[in-house]
Write a protein that holds these residues in place. Sequence first.
Motif, PDB file in Angstrom:
ATOM      1  N   ASP B   2       4.942  23.572  -5.977  1.00  0.00           N
ATOM      2  CA  ASP B   2       5.991  24.523  -5.604  1.00  0.00           C
ATOM      3  C   ASP B   2       5.491  25.491  -4.547  1.00  0.00           C
ATOM      4  O   ASP B   2       4.291  25.539  -4.222  1.00  0.00           O
ATOM      5  N   ASP B   3       6.404  26.279  -4.005  1.00  0.00           N
ATOM      6  CA  ASP B   3       6.069  27.121  -2.866  1.00  0.00           C
ATOM      7  C   ASP B   3       4.981  28.140  -3.210  1.00  0.00           C
ATOM      8  O   ASP B   3       4.090  28.407  -2.394  1.00  0.00           O
ATOM      9  N   LYS B   4       5.071  28.663  -4.380  1.00  0.00           N
ATOM     10  CA  LYS B   4       4.090  29.679  -4.756  1.00  0.00           C
ATOM     11  C   LYS B   4       2.678  29.095  -4.763  1.00  0.00           C
ATOM     12  O   LYS B   4       1.729  29.719  -4.296  1.00  0.00           O
ATOM     13  N   GLN B   5       2.568  27.885  -5.252  1.00  0.00           N
ATOM     14  CA  GLN B   5       1.247  27.255  -5.281  1.00  0.00           C
ATOM     15  C   GLN B   5       0.729  27.013  -3.873  1.00  0.00           C
ATOM     16  O   GLN B   5      -0.453  27.179  -3.589  1.00  0.00           O
ATOM     17  N   ILE B   6       1.632  26.617  -3.005  1.00  0.00           N
ATOM     18  CA  ILE B   6       1.212  26.371  -1.625  1.00  0.00           C
ATOM     19  C   ILE B   6       0.784  27.678  -0.972  1.00  0.00           C
ATOM     20  O   ILE B   6      -0.249  27.746  -0.290  1.00  0.00           O
ATOM     21  N   ILE B   7       1.547  28.730  -1.186  1.00  0.00           N
ATOM     22  CA  ILE B   7       1.189  30.020  -0.590  1.00  0.00           C
ATOM     23  C   ILE B   7      -0.143  30.505  -1.157  1.00  0.00           C
ATOM     24  O   ILE B   7      -0.981  31.047  -0.426  1.00  0.00           O
ATOM     25  N   ASP B   8      -0.355  30.259  -2.440  1.00  0.00           N
ATOM     26  CA  ASP B   8      -1.647  30.618  -3.037  1.00  0.00           C
ATOM     27  C   ASP B   8      -2.786  29.877  -2.357  1.00  0.00           C
ATOM     28  O   ASP B   8      -3.880  30.430  -2.180  1.00  0.00           O
ATOM     29  N   LEU B   9      -2.543  28.644  -1.977  1.00  0.00           N
ATOM     30  CA  LEU B   9      -3.582  27.887  -1.270  1.00  0.00           C
ATOM     31  C   LEU B   9      -3.930  28.552   0.057  1.00  0.00           C
ATOM     32  O   LEU B   9      -5.086  28.618   0.458  1.00  0.00           O
ATOM     33  N   PHE B  10      -2.889  29.025   0.735  1.00  0.00           N
ATOM     34  CA  PHE B  10      -3.150  29.745   1.988  1.00  0.00           C
ATOM     35  C   PHE B  10      -4.002  30.981   1.713  1.00  0.00           C
ATOM     36  O   PHE B  10      -4.951  31.271   2.436  1.00  0.00           O
ATOM     37  N   TRP B  11      -3.649  31.681   0.684  1.00  0.00           N
ATOM     38  CA  TRP B  11      -4.397  32.901   0.353  1.00  0.00           C
ATOM     39  C   TRP B  11      -5.820  32.592  -0.069  1.00  0.00           C
ATOM     40  O   TRP B  11      -6.728  33.392   0.146  1.00  0.00           O
ATOM     41  N   GLN B  12      -5.996  31.434  -0.687  1.00  0.00           N
ATOM     42  CA  GLN B  12      -7.358  31.037  -1.085  1.00  0.00           C
ATOM     43  C   GLN B  12      -8.131  30.443   0.088  1.00  0.00           C
ATOM     44  O   GLN B  12      -9.292  30.082  -0.067  1.00  0.00           O
ATOM     45  N   ARG B  13      -7.454  30.333   1.249  1.00  0.00           N
ATOM     46  CA  ARG B  13      -8.034  29.724   2.458  1.00  0.00           C
ATOM     47  C   ARG B  13      -8.456  28.277   2.152  1.00  0.00           C
ATOM     48  O   ARG B  13      -9.479  27.810   2.640  1.00  0.00           O
ATOM     49  N   SER B  14      -7.670  27.595   1.405  1.00  0.00           N
ATOM     50  CA  SER B  14      -7.951  26.195   1.086  1.00  0.00           C
ATOM     51  C   SER B  14      -7.322  25.309   2.153  1.00  0.00           C
ATOM     52  O   SER B  14      -6.153  25.466   2.501  1.00  0.00           O
ATOM     53  N   GLU B  15      -8.111  24.342   2.649  1.00  0.00           N
ATOM     54  CA  GLU B  15      -7.603  23.460   3.701  1.00  0.00           C
ATOM     55  C   GLU B  15      -6.416  22.626   3.227  1.00  0.00           C
ATOM     56  O   GLU B  15      -5.600  22.198   4.034  1.00  0.00           O
ATOM     57  N   ASP B  49       1.284  23.646  15.830  1.00  0.00           N
ATOM     58  CA  ASP B  49       1.172  25.082  16.113  1.00  0.00           C
ATOM     59  C   ASP B  49       1.776  25.905  14.979  1.00  0.00           C
ATOM     60  O   ASP B  49       1.295  26.998  14.671  1.00  0.00           O
ATOM     61  N   THR B  50       2.813  25.367  14.381  1.00  0.00           N
ATOM     62  CA  THR B  50       3.451  26.067  13.254  1.00  0.00           C
ATOM     63  C   THR B  50       2.475  26.208  12.102  1.00  0.00           C
ATOM     64  O   THR B  50       2.357  27.268  11.484  1.00  0.00           O
ATOM     65  N   TYR B  51       1.744  25.124  11.822  1.00  0.00           N
ATOM     66  CA  TYR B  51       0.776  25.184  10.725  1.00  0.00           C
ATOM     67  C   TYR B  51      -0.318  26.205  11.030  1.00  0.00           C
ATOM     68  O   TYR B  51      -0.765  26.947  10.157  1.00  0.00           O
ATOM     69  N   LEU B  52      -0.727  26.207  12.282  1.00  0.00           N
ATOM     70  CA  LEU B  52      -1.780  27.144  12.663  1.00  0.00           C
ATOM     71  C   LEU B  52      -1.276  28.573  12.526  1.00  0.00           C
ATOM     72  O   LEU B  52      -1.974  29.451  12.010  1.00  0.00           O
ATOM     73  N   ARG B  53      -0.061  28.818  12.980  1.00  0.00           N
ATOM     74  CA  ARG B  53       0.511  30.163  12.897  1.00  0.00           C
ATOM     75  C   ARG B  53       0.654  30.570  11.430  1.00  0.00           C
ATOM     76  O   ARG B  53       0.385  31.708  11.055  1.00  0.00           O
ATOM     77  N   ALA B  54       1.069  29.617  10.596  1.00  0.00           N
ATOM     78  CA  ALA B  54       1.211  29.916   9.161  1.00  0.00           C
ATOM     79  C   ALA B  54      -0.151  30.246   8.561  1.00  0.00           C
ATOM     80  O   ALA B  54      -0.299  31.186   7.779  1.00  0.00           O
ATOM     81  N   TRP B  55      -1.161  29.469   8.944  1.00  0.00           N
ATOM     82  CA  TRP B  55      -2.527  29.694   8.433  1.00  0.00           C
ATOM     83  C   TRP B  55      -3.006  31.091   8.810  1.00  0.00           C
ATOM     84  O   TRP B  55      -3.648  31.780   8.018  1.00  0.00           O
ATOM     85  N   ASN B  56      -2.718  31.485  10.017  1.00  0.00           N
ATOM     86  CA  ASN B  56      -3.195  32.786  10.489  1.00  0.00           C
ATOM     87  C   ASN B  56      -2.409  33.954   9.918  1.00  0.00           C
ATOM     88  O   ASN B  56      -2.881  35.092   9.958  1.00  0.00           O
ATOM     89  N   SER B  57      -1.216  33.669   9.429  1.00  0.00           N
ATOM     90  CA  SER B  57      -0.379  34.783   8.957  1.00  0.00           C
ATOM     91  C   SER B  57      -0.419  34.982   7.444  1.00  0.00           C
ATOM     92  O   SER B  57      -0.009  36.015   6.937  1.00  0.00           O
ATOM     93  N   MET B  58      -0.905  33.973   6.723  1.00  0.00           N
ATOM     94  CA  MET B  58      -0.978  34.102   5.254  1.00  0.00           C
ATOM     95  C   MET B  58      -2.430  33.974   4.821  1.00  0.00           C
ATOM     96  O   MET B  58      -2.974  32.878   4.935  1.00  0.00           O
ATOM     97  N   PRO B  59      -3.092  34.983   4.239  1.00  0.00           N
ATOM     98  CA  PRO B  59      -2.579  36.362   4.137  1.00  0.00           C
ATOM     99  C   PRO B  59      -2.555  37.041   5.495  1.00  0.00           C
ATOM    100  O   PRO B  59      -3.113  36.507   6.444  1.00  0.00           O
ATOM    101  N   PRO B  60      -1.913  38.178   5.651  1.00  0.00           N
ATOM    102  CA  PRO B  60      -1.422  39.046   4.585  1.00  0.00           C
ATOM    103  C   PRO B  60       0.003  38.742   4.129  1.00  0.00           C
ATOM    104  O   PRO B  60       0.444  39.241   3.110  1.00  0.00           O
ATOM    105  N   GLU B  61       0.713  37.881   4.888  1.00  0.00           N
ATOM    106  CA  GLU B  61       2.099  37.631   4.493  1.00  0.00           C
ATOM    107  C   GLU B  61       2.145  36.864   3.178  1.00  0.00           C
ATOM    108  O   GLU B  61       1.282  36.012   2.907  1.00  0.00           O
ATOM    109  N   TYR B  62       3.156  37.153   2.380  1.00  0.00           N
ATOM    110  CA  TYR B  62       3.410  36.379   1.156  1.00  0.00           C
ATOM    111  C   TYR B  62       4.915  36.187   1.055  1.00  0.00           C
ATOM    112  O   TYR B  62       5.612  36.904   0.358  1.00  0.00           O
ATOM    113  N   PRO B  63       5.435  35.207   1.805  1.00  0.00           N
ATOM    114  CA  PRO B  63       6.891  35.060   1.884  1.00  0.00           C
ATOM    115  C   PRO B  63       7.510  34.674   0.541  1.00  0.00           C
ATOM    116  O   PRO B  63       6.892  33.982  -0.267  1.00  0.00           O
TER     117      PRO B  63
END
Lengths: 610, 184
Positions: B2-15, B49-63
């Motif tokens: 689910d989305d929350k898990q994916i966002i958590d991965l971004f926050w954990q800096r998981s590839e 580029d979208t993935y890269l932008r998302a990677w760079n923005s989360m954190p701090p963003e938590y949509p």
Amino acid sequence: MRKNDIFDAFESLDPKFVEEAAPNINKKAKRPLAFRLIAIAACIALLVTGVVVGTLLLNREGDQQDATDEIPERIKQYQDSEYFEVIKTLDAYFESRKKDKVVNEYGEGDIQNIQITDNQTPGVEEADKIKRTDTHIFYMDGKCLNSYRIDGDKLLLDDYYFLDSYENEFFLSADGKTITVISEADTYGSPDQPYFDYTEVISLDSSDPKRLKEKARCRVKGEFISARVTNGKLMLFVSQRVYEGQINFSKHETYLPAIDRGNGYEILPDCEIICNERMTNSTYTVALAFDENDLTLEKNIAALSYSGDPYVSEDKIFFNGDGRLAANAMPRTNILAVDYSGEKFEVLGSASVHGYLKDQWSMDEHEGILRVVTTTKTSADLYCISLDSFEEIASVKGFAPEGEVVHSVRFDGTNAYVCTAKQVANVELDPVFFFDLSDLNNITYKDTGTIKGLSNSLVDFGDGYLLGIGQYNGGGPTAFKAEIYKETEDRVVSVCKYEIPAIIFPFTYKAYYIDRENQLLGFGRWGVWDEVTEKYDYSYTILKFDAENEQIIELLTVELNGRDNDAKRCVYIDGYMYMFGENDYKVVPVDVDNIDAEQPDTEEIPDEQK
Amino acid sequence: MDDKQIIDLFWQRSESAIAETDKKYGRYILYIANNLLSDGEDAREVQNDTYLRAWNSMPPEYPTRLRSYIGAICRNLSLDRYRKRNAEKRRGCVDVAIDELAECIPDTKERDEAESERIADALNRFVAGLDARDRRIFVQRYWYMCSTEQIARDNSMNRNTVTTVLYRTREKLRTFLEKEGVFI
């Protein structure tokens, strides 16, 4: 005010409106009505013509239908029908096709599925985009399942089957006669029919690879997680999220797992639902078992708020989910063990461990013990849990350096291999651990010490060697890294490695071709923009581990179209490498036993790592 | 996932955050990019580029809604690329959309920043007031940049009906903006 201002204002549109309006990107275009009517009329005309001609031919043979002519049992019931002649003709036609299939140029006898996919559990097959028999290779190219006949340095396309979705994997039955496609899709429906994901299962008859035919189909609500086939049974795992805004408790299908077998969605029959003690989400992981041949639904079970990827052993499913005691508490994972070998799914018990799991490879059942590796808040743990009592009977806690995260795990009998890593100043550093689990009262382990890069997958490569497939980020563009490790008396050492800088390589393990017998590793890649052709260098690379000289060499790299490296596949058969990409394939003769001694840029291993 | 898990991965800096995002929303992103750019190669590059932008923005963003967050990133990147590519003033889909919406307001030379915010706010209130069907069509046209054929197919409607709905909705928008006093 500029005329662009209204258009620009759409950038600030409320996300909920964007969400509601998301188009159904799988919906096929309907052909115009006139076209459809003409097509239908043409089909009818052909059928009628065929029947008429067939009847004339029968009559031209001068036969009064002999009353003693043998009428097949299956159509005797229709003898009184006014269309009996048509029925006999069609029946005879279809029977003759079946006979053709038996005596075909590929020979009689068993067709068998020859394994390519590197399954986690022996005997439990996983879906993939490539499967093969001794005569054919089946490859899923986007929406199209292709059936290729193997002919030395050629591949001959015998048939293809189109699907609605781009996201597909499939199984080939042990006898090679049934292909089961698992297809992901989603639907947006109308404002009254809320958005949901569904997984489609399609059974195809592949007994004649020149004529792939659909046998059965069903849809299950939920996003595809994974699937397994074992002993002729298909197990499908889907993740179905329940949205608060969609719930109507008087309509069960709005909040319970559901299936559509051709008559609309109905809730799963006799579905046992197990709820996680700590509910952290409203997602079911649903397990369904089908007969592989005709997709009869045999049993099902749903675990609510167990949303991790399940691990499947020879007879058990291990669901897993968030087990934290509170929202801000230390990470924990709840594990639920379910036996699938009987007529029904049977819940055996549950356990809870500190930390969270990386993926299905983080768990393994061996001789009645469940081994689990987790990342905790500060390090990593390994647990051994009895599957009789579901109690922890052994563990190694905090074995990784502080701040490291588990990146890959591989269990092999009484051995476990774990790669942990962390980033320091944009450089990834990882040790690889070898655990000896033969004596749970005295678990020992060794490691490589900190080395650069990390492994996303660990593969036992035979003869005590471990292959790590991963990456290296030295502060610049990420490089692909393949590294071989082996165990010495007191530590683990890196034997050799191969790096390819600044390329894009596959994310998923299944996209890597692993050939232990020939010590080959294959994968799709791209990275360099060609100014002349104005496209990237989409290609496929085969590496070989030369155990004698303990080096990794690049056997070949060929151009192979397709940006999606995770969709590319390869198989080595009788001296030829067959590689598949997007609308493209290559067949290259390779002598894997007589490799050229010429070396690419293999980094020398520093003395301190030997 | 689910989305929350994916966002958590971004926050954990998981590839695996990128892989999971691609698995779940890869087609969705490509759909948006293709609508704007009509070029597979460009669309794929925007996707990356979208993935890269998302990677760079989360954190701090938590949509709260990952899909629309990712979709908005993709749309903006696609528009940037579109504008760069169409500097020669070729008439593409975005120009058509701008011209259609421009019917709703007069064109003056001045740019008013505060006015832009008022317009955005007014637009959201206008869209909220539409019925579900019209809102869906309107957003598909001007946010997703779908053609009228695509919209007709997606909503099981006749193309002429889509065109009519869009025309009437733009008229309503013009009236709404006048009443709001958004422009003089």
